[in-house]
Motif scaffolding. Structure first.
Motif, PDB file in Angstrom:
ATOM      1  N   VAL A  49       1.677  -1.067  -2.711  1.00 38.79           N
ATOM      2  CA  VAL A  49       0.378  -0.570  -2.240  1.00 38.79           C
ATOM      3  C   VAL A  49      -0.741  -1.464  -2.780  1.00 38.79           C
ATOM      4  CG1 VAL A  49      -1.273   1.341  -2.458  1.00 38.79           C
ATOM      5  CG2 VAL A  49       1.119   1.811  -1.865  1.00 38.79           C
ATOM      6  N   SER A  50      -0.632  -1.841  -4.022  1.00 39.07           N
ATOM      7  CA  SER A  50      -1.647  -2.692  -4.640  1.00 39.07           C
ATOM      8  C   SER A  50      -1.692  -4.075  -3.971  1.00 39.07           C
ATOM      9  CB  SER A  50      -1.342  -2.821  -6.132  1.00 39.07           C
ATOM     10  OG  SER A  50      -2.374  -3.461  -6.792  1.00 39.07           O
ATOM     11  N   MET A  52      -0.567  -4.830  -0.921  1.00 38.42           N
ATOM     12  CA  MET A  52      -1.005  -4.639   0.465  1.00 38.42           C
ATOM     13  C   MET A  52      -2.523  -4.502   0.533  1.00 38.42           C
ATOM     14  SD  MET A  52       2.128  -2.085   1.531  1.00 38.42           S
ATOM     15  CE  MET A  52       1.399  -1.390   2.982  1.00 38.42           C
ATOM     16  N   THR A  53      -3.099  -3.791  -0.432  1.00 41.44           N
ATOM     17  CA  THR A  53      -4.552  -3.625  -0.477  1.00 41.44           C
ATOM     18  C   THR A  53      -5.233  -4.979  -0.634  1.00 41.44           C
ATOM     19  OG1 THR A  53      -4.335  -1.412  -1.431  1.00 41.44           O
ATOM     20  CG2 THR A  53      -6.453  -2.525  -1.726  1.00 41.44           C
ATOM     21  N   HIS A  56      -4.994  -7.045   2.525  1.00 39.62           N
ATOM     22  CA  HIS A  56      -5.905  -6.593   3.579  1.00 39.62           C
ATOM     23  C   HIS A  56      -7.345  -7.018   3.284  1.00 39.62           C
ATOM     24  CE1 HIS A  56      -3.348  -4.475   6.365  1.00 39.62           C
ATOM     25  NE2 HIS A  56      -2.673  -3.998   5.339  1.00 39.62           N
ATOM     26  N   TYR A 111       0.557   3.040   3.642  1.00 40.26           N
ATOM     27  CA  TYR A 111      -0.644   2.541   4.323  1.00 40.26           C
ATOM     28  C   TYR A 111      -1.805   3.530   4.197  1.00 40.26           C
ATOM     29  CZ  TYR A 111       0.833  -1.880   6.312  1.00 40.26           C
ATOM     30  OH  TYR A 111       1.206  -3.187   6.465  1.00 40.26           O
ATOM     31  N   LYS A 113      -2.390   5.285   1.581  1.00 37.86           N
ATOM     32  CA  LYS A 113      -2.923   5.010   0.237  1.00 37.86           C
ATOM     33  C   LYS A 113      -3.779   3.747   0.252  1.00 37.86           C
ATOM     34  CE  LYS A 113       0.915   7.275  -2.087  1.00 37.86           C
ATOM     35  NZ  LYS A 113       2.145   7.085  -2.873  1.00 37.86           N
ATOM     36  N   VAL A 114      -3.326   2.734   0.980  1.00 38.72           N
ATOM     37  CA  VAL A 114      -4.108   1.489   1.101  1.00 38.72           C
ATOM     38  C   VAL A 114      -5.467   1.804   1.726  1.00 38.72           C
ATOM     39  CG1 VAL A 114      -4.245  -0.747   2.280  1.00 38.72           C
ATOM     40  CG2 VAL A 114      -2.095  -0.045   1.196  1.00 38.72           C
ATOM     41  N   GLU A 115      -5.457   2.590   2.796  1.00 43.54           N
ATOM     42  CA  GLU A 115      -6.712   2.950   3.465  1.00 43.54           C
ATOM     43  C   GLU A 115      -7.654   3.695   2.523  1.00 43.54           C
ATOM     44  OE1 GLU A 115      -5.447   5.185   6.883  1.00 43.54           O
ATOM     45  OE2 GLU A 115      -5.126   3.376   8.077  1.00 43.54           O
ATOM     46  N   LEU A 118      -9.116   1.154   0.064  1.00 46.32           N
ATOM     47  CA  LEU A 118     -10.107   0.307   0.732  1.00 46.32           C
ATOM     48  C   LEU A 118     -11.399   1.080   1.021  1.00 46.32           C
ATOM     49  CD1 LEU A 118      -7.832  -1.670   3.239  1.00 46.32           C
ATOM     50  CD2 LEU A 118      -8.917  -2.539   1.142  1.00 46.32           C
TER      51      LEU A 118
END
Length: 139
Positions: A49-50, A52-53, A56, A111, A113-115, A118
């Motif tokens: 997650v980290s 991917m963040t 992005h 995803y 969590k990524v959102e 962000l």
């Protein structure tokens, strides 16, 4: 007759309790076994997650630039710094992403969590921009 009925109720209650306990143990064993089926070198969910963040954020930055060969070359270096920061290789990330893609519900959760991360970063940035007065440009 009532005594016999009471004994039957007790036996059924005992069997029902045992069945519930056995089912719970069975589910725990299955869960533990499925966790052991995770291939070697798969990144943990939170680390993914980290990464991917950060990727992005870099994608957003790169999309704001005029695209040419120079930007493309620098972009590769920018992405490499993300992998270095998280101490992973692009191959490890890709292997892990492929693994998590096999479980769409989990990947969707990641995803989400990524959102959230962000959105929180964007909110913080907007708050900072609003709270600081604009400085006049030097002529």
């Amino acid at each position: 007759m009532q005594q016999n009925n009471h004994n039957q109720h007790g036996i059924f209650s005992f069997i029902k309790t045992r069945a519930i306990k056995l089912t719970m143990v069975f589910l725990l064993v299955i869960t533990a076994c499925s966790e052991n089926n995770k291939p070697a070198n798969i990144l943990e969910e939170q680390k993914m997650v980290s990464i991917m963040t950060d990727l992005h954020i870099m994608d957003g930055y790169m999309s704001s630039l005029m695209y040419n060969d120079s930007v493309r070359i620098k972009g590769k270096n920018f992405y490499a710094t993300i992998y270095d920061k998280h101490k992973v290789t692009p191959a490890e990330y890709e292997k892990s992403l492929k693994y998590y893609s096999m479980n769409p519900v989990l990947l969707d959760s990641m995803y989400s969590k990524v959102e959230l991360i962000l959105a929180a970063k964007e909110h913080k940035l907007n708050k900072e921009l609003i709270s600081k007065p604009n400085k006049p440009l030097k002529e």
